[in-house]
Design an enzyme around this catalytic site. Structure first.
Site, PDB file in Angstrom:
ATOM      1  N   THR A   6       0.859  -1.191   0.000  1.00 14.79           N
ATOM      2  CA  THR A   6       0.000   0.000   0.000  1.00 14.79           C
ATOM      3  C   THR A   6       0.890   1.235   0.000  1.00 14.79           C
ATOM      4  O   THR A   6       0.715   2.156  -0.811  1.00 14.79           O
ATOM      5  CB  THR A   6      -0.946  -0.007   1.221  1.00 14.79           C
ATOM      6  N   ASN A  28      -5.648  -9.378  -8.203  1.00 11.26           N
ATOM      7  CA  ASN A  28      -5.726 -10.116  -6.935  1.00 11.26           C
ATOM      8  C   ASN A  28      -7.033 -10.891  -6.764  1.00 11.26           C
ATOM      9  O   ASN A  28      -7.074 -11.872  -6.037  1.00 11.26           O
ATOM     10  CB  ASN A  28      -5.551  -9.149  -5.753  1.00 11.26           C
ATOM     11  N   CYS A  39     -13.712  -5.883   2.536  1.00  9.50           N
ATOM     12  CA  CYS A  39     -13.180  -4.602   2.983  1.00  9.50           C
ATOM     13  C   CYS A  39     -12.734  -4.749   4.429  1.00  9.50           C
ATOM     14  O   CYS A  39     -12.911  -5.797   5.041  1.00  9.50           O
ATOM     15  CB  CYS A  39     -14.194  -3.480   2.801  1.00  9.50           C
TER      16      CYS A  39
HETATM   17  N1  PLP Z   1      -1.786  -4.569  -4.338  1.00  9.91           N
HETATM   18  C1  PLP Z   1      -2.408  -5.744  -4.496  1.00  9.91           C
HETATM   19  C2  PLP Z   1      -2.656  -6.263  -5.864  1.00  9.91           C
HETATM   20  C3  PLP Z   1      -2.816  -6.475  -3.376  1.00  9.91           C
HETATM   21  O1  PLP Z   1      -3.435  -7.644  -3.537  1.00  9.91           O
HETATM   22  C4  PLP Z   1      -2.554  -5.948  -2.089  1.00  9.91           C
HETATM   23  C5  PLP Z   1      -3.012  -6.673  -0.876  1.00  9.91           C
HETATM   24  O2  PLP Z   1      -4.090  -7.243  -0.861  1.00  9.91           O
HETATM   25  C6  PLP Z   1      -1.882  -4.724  -1.969  1.00  9.91           C
HETATM   26  C7  PLP Z   1      -1.514  -4.066  -3.124  1.00  9.91           C
HETATM   27  C8  PLP Z   1      -1.555  -4.125  -0.637  1.00  9.91           C
HETATM   28  O3  PLP Z   1      -0.482  -4.794  -0.042  1.00  9.91           O
HETATM   29  P1  PLP Z   1      -0.093  -4.611   1.494  1.00  9.91           P
HETATM   30  O4  PLP Z   1      -0.997  -5.507   2.265  1.00  9.91           O
HETATM   31  O5  PLP Z   1       1.339  -5.051   1.583  1.00  9.91           O
HETATM   32  O6  PLP Z   1      -0.262  -3.174   1.851  1.00  9.91           O
END
Ligand code: PLP
Length: 383
Positions: free
Chosen positions: A69, A162, A327
């Protein structure tokens, strides 16, 4: 217990646990000049090499963060701010990013930051790139966006989604982006360790999706690409992201990255699962099935059984799946990914995701199928 939710988070790998324990035992602040600091620095630099290898980058291009994130936020804000600095330094207006093209199926970490950046900087235009019903980004729409109007563009396209696992044509997009003098951000969180990654300008990774610890991630920024830091302070990460490093998280990330890079992830478990699903319920819809998908992800709907009902019934049997779009409140909300693919709200509200990983077994698949079979039978009897 059958854990089939690796896309949410992966159990810690043994190699990552060993690395974290080594770091715990060591302690030390990597900025200290004494022996303990130097030992901590060595662990971090070893991890940096391993993460760079996974991302196809040079070690000095890796910036450690608190997770993907943050990595995505740093990439978007850092690119736009860095491009303003580049414009001022070179006195060249064309160096500034004025257009942001973001795929409609990005993770909220990209979508929400893209919106925030566009609101913050006047003269920055944000457009969403649509996807086709098969879950793949519409390349013609992106070509049109890139060619219409002037100004440097930053394109954001994830390597694989995802929720559906659909693999995106990032290499083709990289070629388009290069031809137009634009820049590319690739969220490689779900693709890393499963498929080859592109040499994007900005690439984001998350440790806990690979079998590392939660709270560690990386942003890879290629040499010479615009970037300005958002978090300043003690100058860590070569000034690109200040703050004392998360030693255990980074050490575990490095070990998990190496283990993930060496793994050959095959679709055997996913295919066993989907074959079983089709036997249980011929009416099952599997999203993105006609496209190239990650070998570990299956996103499906058992409509009219609502996702929440199914998740709870499976949970009672010790089977852990996800709705694909949970969420933070734990409630199931409508998936923007399925909506972008044109999936109706009724079917989308019944979407479930099974995702497999390094410790998944055929027994996990069979436990999930047996629980789903009971659920479907109960539902049919009730109807
Ligand atoms: N991007 C994608 C495609 C994700 O699946 C996720 C987590 O679900 C994230 C970003 C965020 O990752 P993090 O949990 O390390 O902040």
């Amino acid at each position: 217990m059958a854990y089939l939710d690796y896309n949410a988070t992966s159990p810690l790998r043994a190699e990552a646990k060993v690395a974290a324990e080594r770091a715990f035992a060591l302690g030390g602040n990597a900025s200290s000049v004494h022996a303990s600091g130097r030992a901590a620095r060595a662990l971090i630099e070893e991890a940096r090499q391993n993460v760079a290898a996974l991302g196809g980058a040079r070690a000095e291009e890796v910036i450690f963060t608190s997770g993907a994130t943050e990595s995505n936020a740093l990439a978007l804000w850092g690119a736009v701010m860095g491009s303003l600095e580049a414009r001022d330094a070179a006195k060249d207006a064309t160096a500034r990013i004025t257009r942001l093209f973001v795929s409609a199926i990005e993770h909220p970490a990209v979508l929400e930051n893209a919106k925030a950046v566009a609101e913050r900087f006047a003269g920055l235009r944000l457009e969403f790139i649509p996807v086709r019903t098969n879950g793949v980004v519409d390349l013609d729409a992106l070509k049109d966006l890139l060619r219409e109007g002037k100004g440097r563009a930053l394109v954001a396209l994830m390597a694989a989604n995802n929720e559906t696992g659909v693999v995106q044509p990032v290499d083709e997009v990289l070629t388009l982006v290069r031809a137009e003098g634009a820049l590319l951000l690739v969220d490689a969180v779900q693709a890393a360790g499963k498929i080859a990654l592109p040499a994007a300008d900005y690439l984001t990774l998350s440790a806990h999706k690979l079998g590392g610890l939660q709270g560690a991630g990386a942003l890879i920024v290629r040499t010479g690409i615009p970037y300005a830091p958002l978090i300043t302070g003690g100058g860590q990460e070569r000034g690109a992201r200040a703050g004392t490093e998360n030693l255990a998280g980074i050490a575990a990330f490095g070990a998990a990255a190496t283990a993930a890079a060496q793994e050959n992830v095959t679709p055997v478990l996913r295919d066993r699962f989907e074959a079983g699903l089709r036997k249980i319920a011929q009416e099952v819809t599997i999203f993105g099935v006609e496209s190239l998908r990650l070998p570990n992800t299956s996103n499906f709907s058992l409509a009219p059984i609502p996702a929440e009902t199914a998740l709870m019934a499976l949970d009672l049997d010790g089977v852990m799946l996800s709705s694909g779009a949970a969420c933070s409140s734990g409630k199931v909300k409508r998936s923007h990914v399925l909506a972008a693919m044109g999936i109706s709200e009724d079917v989308g509200a019944c979407a479930l995701r099974a995702s497999f990983g390094w410790n998944s077994t055929e027994a996990d698949v069979d436990a999930a199928l047996s629980s789903i079979s009971k659920l479907v039978a109960r539902r049919r009897a009730a109807a």
